[in-house]
Scaffold this motif. Structure first.
Motif, PDB file in Angstrom:
ATOM      1  N   LEU A   3       0.930  -1.170   0.131  1.00 38.73           N
ATOM      2  CA  LEU A   3      -0.119   0.108  -0.013  1.00 38.73           C
ATOM      3  C   LEU A   3       0.751   1.330  -0.085  1.00 38.73           C
ATOM      4  CD1 LEU A   3      -2.745  -1.035   2.434  1.00 38.73           C
ATOM      5  CD2 LEU A   3      -2.866  -1.319   0.031  1.00 38.73           C
ATOM      6  N   LEU A   4       2.347   1.199  -0.256  1.00 33.15           N
ATOM      7  CA  LEU A   4       3.172   2.194  -0.186  1.00 33.15           C
ATOM      8  C   LEU A   4       3.235   2.582  -1.746  1.00 33.15           C
ATOM      9  CD1 LEU A   4       5.891   1.077   2.119  1.00 33.15           C
ATOM     10  CD2 LEU A   4       3.969   2.608   2.846  1.00 33.15           C
ATOM     11  N   GLY A   5       3.385   3.770  -2.095  1.00 28.08           N
ATOM     12  CA  GLY A   5       3.594   4.341  -3.377  1.00 28.08           C
ATOM     13  C   GLY A   5       4.748   3.661  -4.290  1.00 28.08           C
ATOM     14  N   THR A   6       6.003   3.864  -3.851  1.00 33.67           N
ATOM     15  CA  THR A   6       7.102   3.687  -4.593  1.00 33.67           C
ATOM     16  C   THR A   6       8.340   2.752  -3.878  1.00 33.67           C
ATOM     17  OG1 THR A   6       8.221   5.595  -3.799  1.00 33.67           O
ATOM     18  CG2 THR A   6       6.736   5.982  -5.810  1.00 33.67           C
ATOM     19  N   PRO A   7       9.217   2.491  -4.752  1.00 30.70           N
ATOM     20  CA  PRO A   7      10.196   1.621  -4.170  1.00 30.70           C
ATOM     21  C   PRO A   7      10.969   2.504  -2.998  1.00 30.70           C
ATOM     22  CG  PRO A   7      10.262   0.988  -6.269  1.00 30.70           C
ATOM     23  CD  PRO A   7       9.285   2.005  -5.916  1.00 30.70           C
ATOM     24  N   ALA A 119      -5.603  -4.363   6.823  1.00 32.87           N
ATOM     25  CA  ALA A 119      -4.829  -3.424   6.307  1.00 32.87           C
ATOM     26  C   ALA A 119      -5.436  -2.035   5.798  1.00 32.87           C
ATOM     27  CB  ALA A 119      -4.356  -4.020   4.913  1.00 32.87           C
ATOM     28  N   ALA A 120      -6.857  -2.219   5.357  1.00 30.25           N
ATOM     29  CA  ALA A 120      -7.525  -0.805   5.087  1.00 30.25           C
ATOM     30  C   ALA A 120      -7.764  -0.201   6.311  1.00 30.25           C
ATOM     31  CB  ALA A 120      -8.832  -1.505   4.536  1.00 30.25           C
ATOM     32  N   ALA A 121      -8.076  -0.891   7.782  1.00 28.90           N
ATOM     33  CA  ALA A 121      -8.310  -0.133   8.794  1.00 28.90           C
ATOM     34  C   ALA A 121      -7.041   0.532   9.116  1.00 28.90           C
ATOM     35  CB  ALA A 121      -8.698  -1.198   9.864  1.00 28.90           C
ATOM     36  N   LEU A 122      -5.876  -0.072   9.138  1.00 28.13           N
ATOM     37  CA  LEU A 122      -4.538   0.429   9.375  1.00 28.13           C
ATOM     38  C   LEU A 122      -4.260   1.753   8.449  1.00 28.13           C
ATOM     39  CD1 LEU A 122      -2.495  -2.768  10.102  1.00 28.13           C
ATOM     40  CD2 LEU A 122      -3.272  -0.895  11.621  1.00 28.13           C
ATOM     41  N   THR A 123      -4.406   1.528   7.100  1.00 32.98           N
ATOM     42  CA  THR A 123      -4.386   2.677   6.102  1.00 32.98           C
ATOM     43  C   THR A 123      -4.951   3.945   6.695  1.00 32.98           C
ATOM     44  OG1 THR A 123      -3.514   0.984   4.705  1.00 32.98           O
ATOM     45  CG2 THR A 123      -4.184   3.324   3.975  1.00 32.98           C
ATOM     46  N   ALA A 124      -6.415   3.567   7.030  1.00 36.04           N
ATOM     47  CA  ALA A 124      -7.394   4.563   7.368  1.00 36.04           C
ATOM     48  C   ALA A 124      -7.007   5.519   8.610  1.00 36.04           C
ATOM     49  CB  ALA A 124      -8.618   4.151   7.466  1.00 36.04           C
TER      50      ALA A 124
END
Length: 143
Positions: A3-7, A119-124
Motif C-alpha cells: 500500500l506504499l507508493g514507490t520503492p 490493512a484498510a483499517a490501518l491505512t485509514a
C-alpha cells in the motif's frame, strides 16, 4: 501487495537509524523465518522486540530485548510491526496495533500473509501497510 507508493517510499521505511521493530509471532527456532528474518534485521541495526506470549512467560530474551506477550507490553515507541501469523489471525492484533502510542509508521505482513480488511483499517488510521512480502528480501534489494 504494497500500500506504499514507490520503492523509494518502502526504502525510507527500511532504514534502521534507531528504528524499533516489534515481531508478532516471533519463533525461537533459528531455522524458522519468524526467527532468522528478525535476526537479519537486528544485524542490520534495527532494535528487534519479539512478541510471543509463550516466550514472554518463560522470560526469554532475544537480540538484547525481552520477549513481550503482546504489543501493549512494549514500553518504547515501535516504528515497524512485522507479522508472522496466519492471515486469518491477523485481525486479532488490530486493536493492539491501533492502541500503540505513537502508532507504528509501518505494519509488514510477511510473505504469504494478507488481510485486506485489517490493512484498510490501518491505512485509514495513517499506518502504511505491506502485505505478502518478505521484509528481509525487500530490505536487501532496496538498501
Amino acid at each position: 501487495m504494497t500500500l506504499l507508493g514507490t520503492p523509494q517510499d518502502l526504502a525510507a521505511h527500511l532504514r534502521p537509524e534507531g528504528a524499533t521493530v516489534a515481531v508478532i509471532g516471533f519463533h525461537r527456532d533459528p531455522s524458522r523465518a519468524a526467527h532468522y528474518v528478525p535476526e537479519y534485521l537486528h544485524r542490520r541495526g534495527f532494535r528487534v522486540i519479539p512478541v510471543n506470549p509463550a516466550l514472554a512467560e518463560a522470560g526469554e530474551e532475544f537480540f538484547g530485548s525481552p520477549a513481550a506477550a503482546q504489543l501493549a507490553d512494549i514500553t518504547v515507541p515501535v516504528d515497524i510491526v512485522v507479522i508472522f501469523r496466519r492471515s486469518d489471525k491477523v485481525y486479532l492484533h488490530l486493536d493492539d496495533l491501533l492502541a500503540l502510542n505513537p502508532r507504528p509508521r509501518l505494519v509488514w505482513m510477511q510473505q504469504g500473509i494478507r488481510d485486506p480488511q485489517t490493512a484498510a483499517a490501518l491505512t485509514a488510521a495513517g499506518v502504511d501497510v505491506v502485505q505478502d512480502r518478505c521484509i528481509m528480501v525487500d530490505h536487501r534489494s532496496l538498501t
